[in-house]
Design an enzyme around this catalytic site. Sequence first.
Site, PDB file in Angstrom:
ATOM      1  N   GLN A   1      29.732 -11.472 -10.870  1.00  0.00           N
ATOM      2  CA  GLN A   1      29.641 -12.478  -9.811  1.00  0.00           C
ATOM      3  C   GLN A   1      30.995 -13.129  -9.544  1.00  0.00           C
ATOM      4  O   GLN A   1      31.326 -13.457  -8.404  1.00  0.00           O
ATOM      5  CB  GLN A   1      28.607 -13.544 -10.181  1.00  0.00           C
ATOM      6  CG  GLN A   1      27.182 -13.033 -10.239  1.00  0.00           C
ATOM      7  CD  GLN A   1      26.768 -12.295  -8.983  1.00  0.00           C
ATOM      8  OE1 GLN A   1      26.880 -12.822  -7.885  1.00  0.00           O
ATOM      9  NE2 GLN A   1      26.295 -11.072  -9.138  1.00  0.00           N
TER      10      GLN A   1
ATOM     11  N   ASP B   1      21.472  -6.181  -6.440  1.00  0.00           N
ATOM     12  CA  ASP B   1      22.397  -6.183  -5.307  1.00  0.00           C
ATOM     13  C   ASP B   1      22.297  -4.900  -4.497  1.00  0.00           C
ATOM     14  O   ASP B   1      22.521  -4.911  -3.281  1.00  0.00           O
ATOM     15  CB  ASP B   1      23.841  -6.343  -5.801  1.00  0.00           C
ATOM     16  CG  ASP B   1      24.159  -7.777  -6.178  1.00  0.00           C
ATOM     17  OD1 ASP B   1      23.400  -8.675  -5.801  1.00  0.00           O
ATOM     18  OD2 ASP B   1      25.189  -7.991  -6.848  1.00  0.00           O
TER      19      ASP B   1
ATOM     20  N   GLU C   1      21.487 -18.984  -7.233  1.00  0.00           N
ATOM     21  CA  GLU C   1      21.239 -17.816  -6.388  1.00  0.00           C
ATOM     22  C   GLU C   1      20.642 -16.695  -7.234  1.00  0.00           C
ATOM     23  O   GLU C   1      19.621 -16.104  -6.898  1.00  0.00           O
ATOM     24  CB  GLU C   1      22.546 -17.360  -5.753  1.00  0.00           C
ATOM     25  CG  GLU C   1      22.423 -16.089  -4.920  1.00  0.00           C
ATOM     26  CD  GLU C   1      23.768 -15.546  -4.477  1.00  0.00           C
ATOM     27  OE1 GLU C   1      23.791 -14.765  -3.507  1.00  0.00           O
ATOM     28  OE2 GLU C   1      24.800 -15.876  -5.101  1.00  0.00           O
ATOM     29  N   HIS C   2      21.291 -16.384  -8.357  1.00  0.00           N
ATOM     30  CA  HIS C   2      20.824 -15.367  -9.298  1.00  0.00           C
ATOM     31  C   HIS C   2      20.571 -16.024 -10.651  1.00  0.00           C
ATOM     32  O   HIS C   2      21.449 -16.708 -11.180  1.00  0.00           O
ATOM     33  CB  HIS C   2      21.861 -14.260  -9.501  1.00  0.00           C
ATOM     34  CG  HIS C   2      22.321 -13.603  -8.249  1.00  0.00           C
ATOM     35  ND1 HIS C   2      23.534 -13.887  -7.658  1.00  0.00           N
ATOM     36  CD2 HIS C   2      21.736 -12.664  -7.463  1.00  0.00           C
ATOM     37  CE1 HIS C   2      23.688 -13.149  -6.570  1.00  0.00           C
ATOM     38  NE2 HIS C   2      22.607 -12.419  -6.423  1.00  0.00           N
TER      39      HIS C   2
ATOM     40  N   HIS D   1      -6.055 -38.409  27.529  1.00  0.00           N
ATOM     41  CA  HIS D   1      -6.567 -37.517  26.487  1.00  0.00           C
ATOM     42  C   HIS D   1      -8.050 -37.806  26.240  1.00  0.00           C
ATOM     43  O   HIS D   1      -8.875 -36.887  26.122  1.00  0.00           O
ATOM     44  CB  HIS D   1      -5.794 -37.720  25.174  1.00  0.00           C
ATOM     45  CG  HIS D   1      -4.454 -37.057  25.129  1.00  0.00           C
ATOM     46  ND1 HIS D   1      -3.418 -37.411  25.941  1.00  0.00           N
ATOM     47  CD2 HIS D   1      -3.996 -36.048  24.335  1.00  0.00           C
ATOM     48  CE1 HIS D   1      -2.367 -36.672  25.665  1.00  0.00           C
ATOM     49  NE2 HIS D   1      -2.688 -35.821  24.699  1.00  0.00           N
TER      50      HIS D   1
ATOM     51  N   HIS E   1      33.348 -11.715  -6.846  1.00  0.00           N
ATOM     52  CA  HIS E   1      33.000 -11.860  -5.430  1.00  0.00           C
ATOM     53  C   HIS E   1      33.945 -12.801  -4.700  1.00  0.00           C
ATOM     54  O   HIS E   1      34.342 -12.546  -3.562  1.00  0.00           O
ATOM     55  CB  HIS E   1      31.578 -12.416  -5.287  1.00  0.00           C
ATOM     56  CG  HIS E   1      30.526 -11.361  -5.167  1.00  0.00           C
ATOM     57  ND1 HIS E   1      30.469 -10.467  -4.132  1.00  0.00           N
ATOM     58  CD2 HIS E   1      29.468 -11.075  -5.964  1.00  0.00           C
ATOM     59  CE1 HIS E   1      29.426  -9.666  -4.289  1.00  0.00           C
ATOM     60  NE2 HIS E   1      28.803 -10.015  -5.392  1.00  0.00           N
TER      61      HIS E   1
END
Length: 436
Positions: free
Chosen positions: A265, A367, A333-334, A426, A268
């Site tokens: 990770q 992934d 996220e993970h 109404h 990235h």
Amino acid sequence: MATLASSNLRYRGPLSSLAREDLRRLMDRSAGSDARVATRVRELIARVRADGDRALFELARQLDRVELKALEVPRSVCEAALAALEPSVREALARAARNIALAHVPQKPHLVEVETEPGILVGRRPDPLGRVGVYAPGGRAVYPSSLLMGVVPAKVAGVGEVIVCSPPGPDGLPHPSVLAAAALAGADRVFALGGAGAVAAMAYGTESVPRVDRIVGPGNAYVAEAKLQVVGAVAIEAPAGPSEILVVADASANPSAVAREMLAQAEHDPEAACVTLALGESLAEIIAQEVDRLAERAKRWEIVTSALGSRGAVLSVSSLEEAWPFVADFAPEHLLIATESSQEDLRHVRNAGTVFLGERSSVAYGDYMTGSNHVLPTAGLARAYSGLNLLDFYRWTTYQRVAPRAAESLAEDVGRLADSEGLFAHADAARAWGRP
């Protein structure tokens, strides 16, 4: 007390001793909106809205340094890129596409009808979106796998038209692997467009680029900001930022495996968040040492060490019970659960983009190949958002039918409620059906 580490990692030590300010900094991964980026993106969007295709050609010239002959890439060019792809890579992409389709088909929603009272029918029908735009990064980061994650589910959902935008290279075309993935996934149209201009074109439409109903797919800070700025005109998936991973490890975990996941990770993005909670100080120290060892050998060394030095942490916990509240607050996220009873430990998880059970369930598998979608919420947004899924490619049509006798039954109570809110027309509309 956990302190700034002398190694590549920013934080090491017991979680319970982490200073409040350090804990706040670790939890807060929201990049916020850079004022300069926001201003520039606003200008680019305005240009595209005002000048359409002409602005897109000019932006390609100014930002991508390429003179485009056309905005749209012919289908034959995409098919040629797929044919030219190295066979083993093509088969791997095809395998990934098959698994993505298989994982998403069961997510198809169904029509629901319920009779709330005799003669009162309420229904909800799922309708595939008419047109979806998938952004595929190009340039420094090229991810054909992300294109599959957007296009394949959209096709499974039955979206009417799926278009792809990806930045042009020096030859005026998106990266060959992106074109190949577009052909393989069945994208209907592909455009050589990148950045905020591409997002604006898909959101508002131009002479060549059709307006879409939703935009999905990752991108740089300009793409992310552009998606936020056009959200009033088009739907997007969860706002996304730099990648992140949180690992929970006990004595059964292989320290090298945990370190490998952190580096995967970290490579990235320099702002990627990579955190491990290890059961016991001894295990935490071994994992930290292994992270340092692998980081020094990383091929993307500068990015890896920058990420670890900014948002890297290996912290010890005295029990797994101490870890789960942190997991819920961090909302990664993970999430990799590298414990002996990972399946059972899943019950403790509330907030995570996606969860990997056991150290052999590498995030890298998710992934690329398991079929689960890797377009996921970051920066703690997993507290409220889910990863990209088939429901993102539908809207719902609700309807109701009221039979004559049911209308008579409803008339007076609806009239009373309408009167109480001061909506007398109404009340009249409702009571009209209560009279024989």
